[in-house]
Motif scaffolding. Structure first.
Motif, short mmCIF file in Angstrom:
data_model
loop_
_atom_site.label_atom_id
_atom_site.label_comp_id
_atom_site.label_asym_id
_atom_site.label_seq_id
_atom_site.Cartn_x
_atom_site.Cartn_y
_atom_site.Cartn_z
N ARG A 139 1.09 -1.58 0.33
CA ARG A 139 -0.21 0.04 0.44
C ARG A 139 0.87 1.21 0.17
N GLY A 157 -6.42 1.21 -1.57
CA GLY A 157 -7.11 0.83 0.03
C GLY A 157 -6.03 0.85 1.19
N ARG A 158 -7.76 0.36 1.84
CA ARG A 158 -6.67 1.12 4.37
C ARG A 158 -7.47 -0.46 4.10
N MET A 165 -10.21 5.95 -4.62
CA MET A 165 -9.58 4.75 -3.95
C MET A 165 -7.92 4.90 -4.55
#
Length: 257
Positions: A31, A38-39, A117
């Motif tokens: 990430r 996304g998280r 996103m």
């Protein structure tokens, strides 16, 4: 964007805690480098292996050539947790997200919102997101600072869109004022990206409020006072102003459009 499933198999006895730490460490490294979007990631244990579905900017986002030093380190940590390197299963193209840019832009910009996103770096010719791993690392081997800035911008955007608390006004100042901490960090990142890519890179300055449409059209650049930054035709149907000296694009207040 594309959806893939990663499967992590155990090659020796391990624990859920050790596997969880190693897998989550890898996902966070992906990430931070822009390889995964996304998280939150749901990691499931089923039939003796761990599985997670991810959203990627491109089908090849997890290719080794894009890995940051942190990603490579996290992959080695899998071995310490008695896990094999993940097997990748392609699921398909996500129908609810944007297609990543594949062309070299003539200019680019930092632009995001709380509903996006994708990468905050956009192709200025098409507004398509540019995967961050496609550009040189911005700081310390990856793009963690850019991702952190994006997260903060989106949090402020969501607060001001909800318009339900006093925090709305503080959030709006962060998005729309040139002296805010959010602007300063984002504008500095913009400059770093321009230096690394040699492509003119702009910062989107959010605008809402104002007295009237006529007053908005006469609004100068808030950073340098340039009174000639209003464009005859909006860029990408979104940006009505562009200051080439300050590398800022902005919109006529949404209240008057």
């Amino acid at each position: 964007m594309h959806v893939v499933e990663l499967r992590f198999e155990c090659f020796d006895n391990t624990t859920i805690t050790a596997a969880e730490r190693a897998i989550n460490g890898l996902l966070e490294a992906y990430r931070a480098n822009g390889q995964v979007l996304g998280r939150e990631f749901a990691v499931a244990f089923n039939e003796g292996e761990f599985r997670v579905r991810l959203l990627l900017p491109e089908k090849s986002s997890l290719a080794k050539r894009f890995n940051s030093p942190w990603v490579n380190y996290a992959l080695e940590e899998l071995t310490q947790a008695k896990l094999l390197h993940p097997r990748e299963k392609y699921i398909g193209q996500d129908i609810n997200s944007e297609v990543s840019s594949t062309e070299t832009p003539s200019w680019q910009l930092l632009y995001t919102s709380y509903v996006h996103m994708c990468s905050p770096l956009r192709n200025g010719d098409t507004l398509q997101p540019i995967p961050l791993y496609q550009i040189p690392a911005t700081f310390n081997g990856d793009h963690k600072r850019v991702i952190k800035w994006q997260t903060e911008w989106q949090a402020c955007d969501e607060l001001q869109m909800a318009a339900a608390t006093k925090a709305e006004f503080a959030a709006l100042d962060e998005l729309s004022q040139c002296d805010s901490d959010l602007f300063r960090r984002g504008w500095d990142l913009r400059g770093r990206i321009e230096y690394l890519t040699k492509i003119p890179t702009y910062y989107y300055l959010y605008r809402v409020g104002g007295e009237s449409l006529a007053a908005e059209q006469q609004r100068p650049c808030p950073r340098c006072g340039n009174t000639h930054w209003l464009l005859e035709t909006p860029l990408l149907d979104l940006f009505h102003f562009r200051c080439d000296n300050c590398r800022i694009v902005s919109n006529i207040s949404w209240d008057h459009l």
